[in-house]
Design an enzyme around this catalytic site. Structure first.
Site, PDB file in Angstrom:
ATOM      1  N   TYR A 132     108.223  17.895  66.487  1.00  0.00           N
ATOM      2  CA  TYR A 132     107.540  16.655  67.182  1.00  0.00           C
ATOM      3  C   TYR A 132     107.361  15.716  66.330  1.00  0.00           C
ATOM      4  CZ  TYR A 132     107.601  20.838  70.333  1.00  0.00           C
ATOM      5  OH  TYR A 132     107.549  21.811  71.233  1.00  0.00           O
ATOM      6  N   LYS A 160      92.654  38.193  51.059  1.00  0.00           N
ATOM      7  CA  LYS A 160      91.941  37.413  51.899  1.00  0.00           C
ATOM      8  C   LYS A 160      92.284  38.063  53.186  1.00  0.00           C
ATOM      9  CE  LYS A 160      89.209  34.414  53.463  1.00  0.00           C
ATOM     10  NZ  LYS A 160      87.668  34.689  53.293  1.00  0.00           N
ATOM     11  N   ASP A 199      87.514  33.964  48.242  1.00  0.00           N
ATOM     12  CA  ASP A 199      86.612  33.105  48.081  1.00  0.00           C
ATOM     13  C   ASP A 199      85.153  33.696  47.262  1.00  0.00           C
ATOM     14  OD1 ASP A 199      86.509  34.783  50.095  1.00  0.00           O
ATOM     15  OD2 ASP A 199      85.290  33.603  51.597  1.00  0.00           O
ATOM     16  N   ASP A 223      97.370  30.651  41.259  1.00  0.00           N
ATOM     17  CA  ASP A 223      97.483  29.053  40.839  1.00  0.00           C
ATOM     18  C   ASP A 223      96.022  28.316  40.742  1.00  0.00           C
ATOM     19  OD1 ASP A 223      98.619  26.786  39.854  1.00  0.00           O
ATOM     20  OD2 ASP A 223      99.020  26.057  41.696  1.00  0.00           O
ATOM     21  N   ASP A 237      93.350  27.338  37.452  1.00  0.00           N
ATOM     22  CA  ASP A 237      92.747  25.944  37.241  1.00  0.00           C
ATOM     23  C   ASP A 237      91.079  26.202  37.064  1.00  0.00           C
ATOM     24  OD1 ASP A 237      95.323  25.301  37.587  1.00  0.00           O
ATOM     25  OD2 ASP A 237      94.969  23.384  38.259  1.00  0.00           O
TER      26      ASP A 237
HETATM   27  N1  GGG Z   1     102.795  22.194  33.322  1.00  0.00           N
HETATM   28  C1  GGG Z   1     103.766  22.006  34.098  1.00  0.00           C
HETATM   29  C2  GGG Z   1     103.197  21.183  35.338  1.00  0.00           C
HETATM   30  O1  GGG Z   1     103.510  19.944  35.412  1.00  0.00           O
HETATM   31  N2  GGG Z   1     102.632  21.746  36.495  1.00  0.00           N
HETATM   32  C3  GGG Z   1     102.306  21.228  37.548  1.00  0.00           C
HETATM   33  C4  GGG Z   1     102.113  21.770  38.574  1.00  0.00           C
HETATM   34  O2  GGG Z   1     101.754  21.139  39.765  1.00  0.00           O
HETATM   35  N3  GGG Z   1     102.316  23.047  38.864  1.00  0.00           N
HETATM   36  C5  GGG Z   1     102.179  24.142  39.843  1.00  0.00           C
HETATM   37  C6  GGG Z   1     102.432  25.475  39.872  1.00  0.00           C
HETATM   38  O3  GGG Z   1     102.234  25.898  38.566  1.00  0.00           O
HETATM   39  O4  GGG Z   1     102.791  26.090  40.555  1.00  0.00           O
END
Ligand code: GGG
Length: 350
Positions: free
Chosen positions: A143, A185, A219, A243, A247
């Site tokens: 849509y 989760k 979480d 991921d 980070d």
């Molecule tokens: N160093 C690789 C890079 O540029 N990763 C950026 C990114 O967004 N990675 C997402 C992922 O690792 O799934």
């Protein structure tokens, strides 16, 4: 002289700034051991996309398959959609080469202040599932352009995929502390996550019964990583959870600029790929201040994978000494340039 051909994809943003530092460190590290790298540098990425309408050529996978490993910098540019940069390059490489393990070590360094509470000495490994899960092409938009516009996205977990990542994590946990945490989760995501939990528990019962397995809600796990990181050692997580957690952990120990990542095909049927966790960082690109340690550490993981764990350990010791001596880029509170950090690591190796 032993030669290893490596596909080098510096990519976008700070990728082409940190990559030459890592290549120089790796060249210096292997030279005394009768080993040399043959760097196959490819101009792929967002600039290539602007000229050719695709992130890499149609025969890119075939070209890289002829090399022993892939060494990637960063992908992502403000002028190209993130979907194109990831799905046009990074994700196809992971999938075509069945790099189903994304191994992300995180540790603290003397000389870098960590925002993690408690004991600042952190040393953990995240084993991220790398080819399925939430990173799925199943979904769509409906849509469009109407007030009822909708988007839907299916996560896809297979028994085969969860079993093999769980087995890999069991092996890593056995080599380390014997403790394995599985990120889940299953209270909110009622189909895929209970499936994940069941299979991880089955694999541990069968292949790692001596291990201590804890299944922790993502979480609560994020909070625990900040409050009690030393209670964690090996974490196995789905594609998205892994991921985000990696980070979080890398940022909390000081900077995502130091974190490495290995996209592994453990069976060695295809080349594996090594890359820093960070992206292309367009906000600092072109200023010569990007931290090259993530790329250098990813290079050390490549050395280890190619069969040179002692040389990998020398590279790790060299950059650890450089960080300890305070030769660090602005993300770690220093004033050194990318090139100065690279030169200091090479000097520490000598
Ligand atoms: N160093 C690789 C890079 O540029 N990763 C950026 C990114 O967004 N990675 C997402 C992922 O690792 O799934």
């Amino acid at each position: 002289m032993r030669t290893h051909a490596v596909s080098v994809l510096a990519g976008d943003g700070i990728g082409p700034e940190v990559m030459p530092e890592a290549l120089a460190v790796l060249d210096d590290a292997v030279a005394p051991h009768g080993i040399r790298f043959e760097w196959h540098e490819q101009p792929w990425g967002s600039e290539y996309y602007r000229r050719h309408g695709r992130m890499m050529p149609t025969d890119a996978i075939e070209t890289m398959a002829a090399t022993d490993a892939v060494f990637l910098g960063a992908v992502g540019h403000p002028s190209v959609s993130d979907v194109e940069t990831l799905w046009g390059m990074l994700i196809p490489i992971r999938r075509e080469f069945d790099q189903y393990v994304n191994l992300r070590p995180v540790r603290s360094f003397a000389g870098i202040s960590s925002s993690l509470a408690g004991d600042p000495e952190i040393d953990l490994v995240i084993v991220r599932e790398n080819v399925e899960g939430e990173y799925s092409e199943v979904g769509g938009r409906a849509y469009r352009g109407t007030p009822h516009e909708a988007a839907y996205q299916q996560a896809l977990f297979t028994r085969f995929g969860v079993q093999r990542i769980a087995r890999y994590a069991v092996d890593r946990a056995r080599e380390r502390s014997g403790r394995l945490v599985s990120a889940t989760k299953s209270n909110g995501i009622i189909h895929t996550m209970p499936f994940w939990d069941e299979i991880v528990a089955e694999v541990v019962a069968r292949d790692g019964a001596e291990l201590e397995l804890e299944s922790v809600l993502i979480d609560a796990l994020a909070a625990r990583m900040v409050r009690a990181p030393r209670s964690l050692d090996v974490i196995v997580a789905s594609n998205l959870f892994g991921d985000i957690l990696s980070d979080l952990a890398a940022g909390a120990v000081g900077s995502i600029g130091i974190a490495p990542s290995a996209n592994l095909n453990p069976e060695r049927a295809f080349p594996s790929m090594f890359e820093p966790v960070h992206g292309s960082a367009p906000d600092i690109a072109g200023r010569g201040i990007a931290n090259p340690i993530g790329q250098i550490w990813a290079g050390a993981m490549m050395l280890d994978h190619l069969g040179y764990p002692q040389i990998a350990a020398q590279v790790e010791a060299a950059f650890t000494a450089v960080i300890g001596a305070g030769v660090v880029t602005p993300d770690l509170g220093g004033s050194a340039s990318t090139a100065e950090v690279g030169a200091a690591v090479r000097a520490a190796l000598a």
